[in-house]
Each structure stands twice: as C-alpha cells, then as structure tokens.
Design an enzyme around this catalytic site. Structure first.
Site, PDB file in Angstrom:
ATOM      1  N   GLU A  54       0.808  -1.219   0.000  1.00 56.82           N
ATOM      2  CA  GLU A  54       0.000   0.000   0.000  1.00 56.82           C
ATOM      3  C   GLU A  54       0.844   1.274   0.000  1.00 56.82           C
ATOM      4  OE1 GLU A  54      -4.090   0.204   1.737  1.00 56.82           O
ATOM      5  OE2 GLU A  54      -2.934   1.002   3.416  1.00 56.82           O
ATOM      6  N   LYS A  56       0.547   4.858   1.477  1.00 53.98           N
ATOM      7  CA  LYS A  56      -0.244   5.609   2.463  1.00 53.98           C
ATOM      8  C   LYS A  56       0.657   6.615   3.155  1.00 53.98           C
ATOM      9  CE  LYS A  56      -1.832   3.231   6.060  1.00 53.98           C
ATOM     10  NZ  LYS A  56      -2.747   2.414   6.906  1.00 53.98           N
ATOM     11  N   LYS A 116      -8.054   2.604  -3.013  1.00 58.18           N
ATOM     12  CA  LYS A 116      -8.536   2.469  -1.642  1.00 58.18           C
ATOM     13  C   LYS A 116      -9.180   3.780  -1.244  1.00 58.18           C
ATOM     14  CE  LYS A 116      -7.437   0.306   2.690  1.00 58.18           C
ATOM     15  NZ  LYS A 116      -6.411  -0.041   3.677  1.00 58.18           N
ATOM     16  N   GLU A 165     -14.737  -5.221   2.084  1.00 54.88           N
ATOM     17  CA  GLU A 165     -14.093  -5.263   3.403  1.00 54.88           C
ATOM     18  C   GLU A 165     -15.110  -5.374   4.530  1.00 54.88           C
ATOM     19  OE1 GLU A 165     -10.846  -2.384   4.243  1.00 54.88           O
ATOM     20  OE2 GLU A 165     -12.181  -1.671   5.827  1.00 54.88           O
ATOM     21  N   ASN A 186     -10.726  -6.716   7.707  1.00 55.29           N
ATOM     22  CA  ASN A 186      -9.875  -5.657   8.250  1.00 55.29           C
ATOM     23  C   ASN A 186      -9.678  -5.914   9.739  1.00 55.29           C
ATOM     24  OD1 ASN A 186      -8.522  -3.315   8.947  1.00 55.29           O
ATOM     25  ND2 ASN A 186      -9.781  -2.004   7.646  1.00 55.29           N
ATOM     26  N   GLU A 216      -6.355  -7.781   6.100  1.00 52.93           N
ATOM     27  CA  GLU A 216      -5.894  -6.398   5.977  1.00 52.93           C
ATOM     28  C   GLU A 216      -5.564  -5.807   7.350  1.00 52.93           C
ATOM     29  OE1 GLU A 216      -8.955  -4.072   4.120  1.00 52.93           O
ATOM     30  OE2 GLU A 216      -9.672  -5.745   2.945  1.00 52.93           O
ATOM     31  N   SER A 217      -4.507  -4.999   7.375  1.00 58.64           N
ATOM     32  CA  SER A 217      -4.111  -4.201   8.544  1.00 58.64           C
ATOM     33  C   SER A 217      -3.415  -5.011   9.635  1.00 58.64           C
ATOM     34  CB  SER A 217      -5.307  -3.479   9.179  1.00 58.64           C
ATOM     35  OG  SER A 217      -5.877  -2.577   8.266  1.00 58.64           O
TER      36      SER A 217
END
Length: 260
Positions: A54, A56, A116, A165, A186, A216-217
């Site tokens: 990603e 970010k 995103k 998500e 997530n 995710e995350s």
C-alpha cells in the site's frame, strides 16, 4: 460521532463538489477508461506470497507515516519487489492521498492497482476506472446490502475487480454475493482503530471458497502471514510496515524474500 462517521460525512461533501466540477459523463472520454485491467483476484489465487502493498502517507490513527514519497517511485519499487498488486489511498483529508496518486502509479507500473477509498457513490467507481484502477474497495461498515450489490455489479460491468471489506460476522453475512471477487477482513476496527489479527482468524471459516480471502491491517511479520495462510487467506494487505521505512520497495522485497 466516531471517526468513520466523520470520514463518510466529509466524503459526501467532497463527492458532491466533484460532481459539480466534473460531470460523470466526462469520464468516458478519458484515455484510461477503455483500458483492460488486470485481475488482482486471479493473481492472488496463483501467488505463493499474496502481498498487496500500500501507498499511504498518513492515517487518522498514526498521523504522519511517510510524507516524503513519490508515488510513482514507490509503485516501481513494489512492482520490482514482486508484489501482486498495489493499494493506493486516494482520500485527501484523512490519509493525504489523491486521485492523482492513482494516475501517477498507473503511469509507472503495469500491475493491478486498487483504489482504496471510502466509496459511497457510483461516481467514485466511474472515476476509479477513468483514472486507471483495476480494483475497487467497498466497505461493508458504510454501505447497505443494496448499495453493495449496486456498486459491485456496476464495478463488474466496468471490468473492475471488487474487494469487499468486513470487520465482523454481521457485515460479512449481509455482504456475500456473486458480484464480489475478494473478501477482505480488516483487523483494524474503523471506529476505535484498535488492531487484532484474531479478527481474520475468527471470520475465516465463514467466508465461502468462491471468494479470495484477504487479511488487511496490522500485518508486520512473515510469521503472521504463514499463520493466516493456514486459515485459507491468499491475500495480505500491508501498508504501514513498508511505508514507514525510507525505501518502501526495498522493504517489501526483503519481506517477500524472507516469506519465500
């Protein structure tokens, strides 16, 4: 009002303003609109690593992550590292991204790009296609079942992959439909921003095999990915872990080499 509610309220104002400046009908004239995209879902099914890296710059939970990056160079670094695809944050106010980041990434690489964004309007899907996205993110926490169906079917008609998500079982159950390609869990609660990888493990058995499972995350260790693979996950979205370093592409390569 929690942070997610604030983001969505601001997003509605932003989209309304954009509509008044650039009508949706204009997007079909963009040179990228007729481009045939690549399928991230298909790549993840075949990949031995499944990394989605990603871009970010900042987030509501961590404030500044990396403000000094060139998105095109980061994209090239990620592609050279061998990631399956790249997630590009396009939210301005809370994440420091922009739709132009998507264009710059698209001009730099051929791999699948995920826009995103907090998608609340069909306008954003057409915009994503026009600016070079291959995949769009839909967040169950901010959309009704009807909206998820409408948006995902529109995305498929545009040739876009859909990553949906979820954060809990309730969101998952309302979201299961054939117009989705990937189901992302997530591990970060968007209302409190707390992270727990157990969320992915808990929901894994409830996701049908028709969908590519994406975690995710909060993923920062190779061991975490090996563990999650045991639960059927084929995709792993990693941003902060790479972006907080001076050279995200180099960090991604070292991580992938270690994973192999």
């Amino acid at each position: 009002m929690n942070i997610l509610d604030k983001i969505v309220a601001d997003k509605r104002k932003e989209v309304d303003l954009k509509k008044s400046i650039l009508p949706i009908s204009q997007f079909e004239n963009f040179s990228l609109f007729d481009r045939k995209g690549a399928s991230l879902a298909q790549l993840l099914r075949k990949s031995s690593t499944g990394i989605i890296a990603e871009h970010k710059r900042r987030s509501p939970s961590k404030k500044t992550i990396n403000q000094n990056t060139n998105v095109g160079q980061v994209a090239k670094g990620y592609q050279n590292a061998g990631v399956c695809g790249m997630s590009v944050l396009t939210d301005i106010k809370y994440f420091g991204g922009s739709i132009e980041d998507l264009v710059l990434a698209r001009a730099s690489v051929s791999m699948p790009l995920l826009r995103k964004e907090f998608i609340i309007d069909e306008y954003q899907l057409i915009e994503a296609k026009a600016y070079g996205a291959d995949v769009i993110l839909l967040i169950a926490a901010v959309l009704t079942k009807e909206k998820i169906k409408t948006f995902s079917e529109l995305a498929k008609s545009l040739g876009l992959d859909v990553l949906l998500e979820v954060h809990n079982e309730e969101e998952l159950q309302k979201s299961l439909m054939p117009s989705l390609d990937m189901l992302g869990v997530n591990n970060r609660d968007l209302k409190t921003f707390e992270v727990n990888l157990e969320t992915s493990k808990k929901l894994a058995s409830l996701i049908p095999e028709d969908f590519v499972k994406v975690s995710e995350s909060g993923i920062s260790a190779v061991e975490a990915i090996k563990d999650l693979k045991g639960y059927g996950y084929q995709g792993f979205l990693i941003g902060e872990n790479f972006m907080k370093t001076e050279n995200p592409g180099k960090s991604a390569k070292a991580f992938i080499d270690n994973l192999k």
